[in-house]
Design an enzyme around this catalytic site. Structure first.
Site, PDB file in Angstrom:
ATOM      1  N   ALA A  62       0.847  -1.189   0.000  1.00 13.26           N
ATOM      2  CA  ALA A  62       0.000   0.000   0.000  1.00 13.26           C
ATOM      3  C   ALA A  62       0.885   1.241   0.000  1.00 13.26           C
ATOM      4  O   ALA A  62       2.089   1.153   0.193  1.00 13.26           O
ATOM      5  CB  ALA A  62      -0.879  -0.004   1.250  1.00 13.26           C
ATOM      6  N   GLY A 101      -0.322  -5.332   0.319  1.00 15.48           N
ATOM      7  CA  GLY A 101      -1.445  -5.147  -0.601  1.00 15.48           C
ATOM      8  C   GLY A 101      -1.134  -5.714  -1.978  1.00 15.48           C
ATOM      9  O   GLY A 101      -2.035  -6.196  -2.679  1.00 15.48           O
ATOM     10  N   GLU A 104      -1.805  -9.244  -1.845  1.00 18.67           N
ATOM     11  CA  GLU A 104      -3.257  -9.441  -1.753  1.00 18.67           C
ATOM     12  C   GLU A 104      -3.914  -9.300  -3.126  1.00 18.67           C
ATOM     13  O   GLU A 104      -4.883  -9.997  -3.433  1.00 18.67           O
ATOM     14  CB  GLU A 104      -3.862  -8.452  -0.734  1.00 18.67           C
ATOM     15  N   GLU A 124       2.751  -6.548   6.868  1.00 19.69           N
ATOM     16  CA  GLU A 124       1.958  -5.547   7.597  1.00 19.69           C
ATOM     17  C   GLU A 124       2.263  -5.508   9.091  1.00 19.69           C
ATOM     18  O   GLU A 124       2.287  -4.451   9.712  1.00 19.69           O
ATOM     19  CB  GLU A 124       0.462  -5.801   7.393  1.00 19.69           C
TER      20      GLU A 124
END
Ligand SMILES: NC(=O)c1ccc[n+]([C@@H]2O[C@H](COP(=O)([O-])OP(=O)(O)OC[C@H]3O[C@@H](n4cnc5c(N)ncnc54)[C@H](O)[C@@H]3O)[C@@H](O)[C@H]2O)c1
Length: 695
Positions: A62, A101, A104, A124
């Site tokens: 992210a 992310g 993901e 994370e």
């Protein structure tokens, strides 16, 4: 900016994300993905889609800078819904480091192919959050709960080979990974393979659905000691929901947990350290375009505790290193310690025997200082004595090649004075490693008055190359870390005399999250070290001196402030020490009283913060964040509280100012008075972080 996400049409269309340097999933990327997947869906000539990224990596996470701003649509989940609704197979082409992310996104594709050197992970947890966009639900479905939980809790990436074995990737492709993914997609179409959506996979969850107790075993195996950290506890629950709840319900709750963590103090502190770490090696007045010198070979002077560890750092990074000692015996002892360290790592499975041999081969021991002639960088790690260091640097000056960087690992001594022992002070600086040097991440880089810009740049580059976190500091006694450490120690002994015991003082810090307190640390380092320094300077530390004089030198003699039994390193409170302390109180006519944890904690930590304020004011540290990085990476400050200066801002500077004034008055010690910068900021409603902006 227009082509941040590009759709290249074709029977197998390719969506390329191009957001350098690491293709972070910022708003424009999410919007671009949404648009590209929508167009791919609506274009009848497209039958399959490859998702790939330009540059050095597939999406690596992210955009953390967006965390503190209001959410900007579209969110990742919106993009994922579109991907999962796709009737056309989507193949992720992975290279570099698909992380967070980014991974993901890959988990939401129907298939994943990867280049051989790809490393995949969900880091994370290292920022005090958890994978908030499907990672905790899709990963267990793909690779199993027992493999997913350790990945999520450690935050460490796995190799493409491991990912292939556990089912996270479907194929490893040599050569161009996008081409490989296109070929893979064609096969999927030709063979009419079903669309495999991770969310629909149930096989690997079934054993846990049938027997939820199985999960307790996985948790027991994967959870490290988490000492007050919120994120690991939440992550364990989120993964539990993967087999306890329907996918969408689990994901809804995961998002709530994610937001709670993101908005909490711990993650804010960890994000602060993440950014501060990247900033700590930036030197604003370094002329643009300053190039580090090339380092092909290193030399280390001294094969003691530090020299051995520093040599390992070079060898670990593939840099050949010559180790110079005064005698064959000292050299053999040092090299044997290095070998034993490597062998222990091999035993623990952290290194292959071949790799150990390769590293040992990069090390050459000698008693002939002439051997440093070939080195591009020399790190001195001899005894902490100014005269000796000057003598060594005098010799280095005569022997080293003109371009060599000459560094000292001194803990306290004046780097400018050491530099003056050479005819080339611009080539000299401090590279202060921490013990054990092959393990501890911090490297204080001490810039001397005359250190040349490219010498500084070289030390920073070398520090990074050998896996350290460099923080540039100025010359002062003990530099940043040890000078503040000293301030922490001022009240420690006084508290013993007033009524506390070593375990009370240490307990106040371990409870906060430090791995150990000052007395256990003294025992570990050896109490005789400080004793010798005090004897030489005429200083006194009543309790510590008495312990040393009674033969209690710390762990190495099995006794110090604590006792140690059966070779264990766990400190055990010792009634003999209590007796010695109580007798000292009596001698001083002090009526012992109960000191609570809060008082102990503040009397240790506030003077340390105060010293940090002086260091900032003097410009010895460039930014408060640098001090935080030094304490987190070098002194065991718990990262989830963000380091001393970040923590001080959170506590509130007026409170700290007032408490320091009281502590100073009680101790009749002007050194403990609030530092001018601290007082000024507190009076004006400022914070240390605002000081950074004003500077
Ligand atoms: N031990 C720590 O925790 C620590 C941490 C950071 C920095 N330091 C600093 O690192 C330096 C070394 O500390 P250490 O703990 O490794 O000490 P040490 O006593 O373990 O090792 C020093 C080594 O230097 C060798 N030596 C002495 N004179 C020499 C010379 N002229 N040429 C070559 N070798 C010589 C000695 O034989 C000895 O093996 C000191 O300046 C110390 O302050 C120590």
């Amino acid at each position: 900016m227009a082509n941040i996400v590009e759709l290249r049409p074709g029977a197998v269309a390719v969506i390329v994300v191009d957001n350098p340097p690491v293709n972070a999933l910022k708003q424009a990327v999410r919007a671009g993905l949404k648009d590209a997947f929508t167009r791919a869906r609506d274009d009848a000539s497209i039958h399959a889609i490859v998702l790939t990224a330009a540059g050095r990596t597939f999406m690596a996470g992210a955009d953390i800078t967006e965390f503190d701003k209001p959410p900007q649509p579209p969110g990742l989940i919106e993009v994922f819904d579109l991907m999962e609704a796709s009737k056309k197979p989507i193949v992720a082409a992975l290279h570099g480091t698909p992380l967070g992310g980014g991974l993901e996104v890959a988990l939401t594709c129907h298939y994943r192919v990867a280049a051989p050197a790809t490393r995949l992970g969900l880091p994370e947890i290292k920022l005090g959050i958890l994978p908030g966009a499907g990672g905790t639900q899709r990963l267990p479905r793909l690779i199993g709960v027992d493999k997913a939980l350790p990945m999520i809790l450690s935050g460490d990436p796995i190799s493409a080979q491991e990912a292939l074995k556990n089912g996270l990737v479907d194929e490893i492709v040599e050569g161009d990974v996008t081409e490989g993914a296109i070929a893979f997609a064609r096969r999927v179409l030709a063979e009419k393979r079903p669309l495999t959506r991770a969310r629909d996979m149930e096989d690997k969850l079934k054993p846990y659905r049938d027997n939820p107790k199985l999960y307790d075993e996985v948790v027991a195996k994967s959870a490290k000691r988490t000492r007050g950290l919120a994120a690991p506890a939440a992550a364990i629950e989120c993964v539990r929901w993967s087999f306890e709840l329907p996918f969408d319900e689990a994901e809804r709750r995961v998002r709530e947990e994610f937001q709670k963590l993101r908005d909490g103090d711990q993650s804010k502190a960890q994000r602060h350290i993440f950014f501060a770490e990247r900033e700590a090696a930036k030197v604003p007045d370094l002329p643009a375009g300053t190039k580090p010198r090339e380092i092909k070979r290193a030399a280390v002077i001294g094969a003691g505790t530090m020299g051995g560890g520093i040599s390992m750092c070079f060898a670990n990074a593939g840099i050949p290193v010559t180790i110079v000692e005064t005698s064959r015996e000292a050299l053999d002892r040092g090299l044997a310690t290095v070998k034993r360290n490597y062998e222990n790592t091999v035993k623990r499975g952290g290194l292959t025997p071949d790799e150990m041999e390769r590293r040992l081969k990069l090390m050459t021991g000698t008693t002939d200082v002439d051997a440093i002639r070939e080195a591009d960088i020399v790190v001195e790690a001899v005894f902490e004595e100014m005269e000796l260091k000057k003598q060594v640097f005098g010799k280095l000056d005569k022997l080293a090649q003109p371009n060599a960087v000459l560094a000292t690992n001194t803990s306290y001594l004046n780097v400018n004075e050491i530099a003056k022992a050479t005819a080339r002070p611009p080539s000299v600086l401090g590279m202060h490693f921490f013990s054990p040097a092959n393990v501890m991440r911090l490297l204080e880089i001490v810039r001397g008055a005359e250190t040349a810009p490219d010498v500084l740049a070289t030390a920073i580059a070398v520090g990074r190359k050998i896996g350290k976190v460099p923080a540039v500091v100025g010359v002062t006694h003990g530099f940043v870390g040890n000078r503040m450490l000293h301030a922490r120690g001022i009240e420690a002994e006084r508290m013993l005399l007033e009524g506390a015991l070593p375990q009370d003082v240490d307990g106040a810090l371990t409870e906060f999250g430090f791995p150990m307190g000052p007395f256990a640390m003294g025992d570990l380092a050896g109490l005789d070290v400080g004793w010798r320094v005090r004897k030489a300077s005429g200083a006194k530390a009543e309790i510590a001196d008495a312990l040393v004089e009674a033969g209690r030198h710390g762990q190495k003699t099995g006794k110090g402030f604590y006792k140690y039994e059966g070779g264990s390193r766990s400190p055990i409170p010792d009634p003999d020490v209590e007796k010695l302390i109580v007798e000292a109180s009596v001698r001083h006519g002090i009526k012992r009283r109960n000191l609570d944890r809060k008082e102990i904690f503040e009397r240790l930590i506030f003077p340390l913060i105060n010293e940090g304020a002086r260091i900032l004011d003097e410009g010895i540290a460039m930014r408060p964040g640098d001090i935080d990085v030094i304490w987190v990476y070098g002194y065991g400050w718990p990262v989830w509280t963000g380091g001393p200066m970040h923590y001080a801002d959170r506590v509130g500077l007026p409170y700290i100012r007032d408490r320091l004034a009281e502590i100073a008055a009680r101790a009749k010690n002007p050194k403990l008075e609030p530092a001018p910068l601290l007082a000024k900021l507190a009076d004006g409603g400022g914070t240390f972080s605002s000081f950074k902006k004003a500077a």
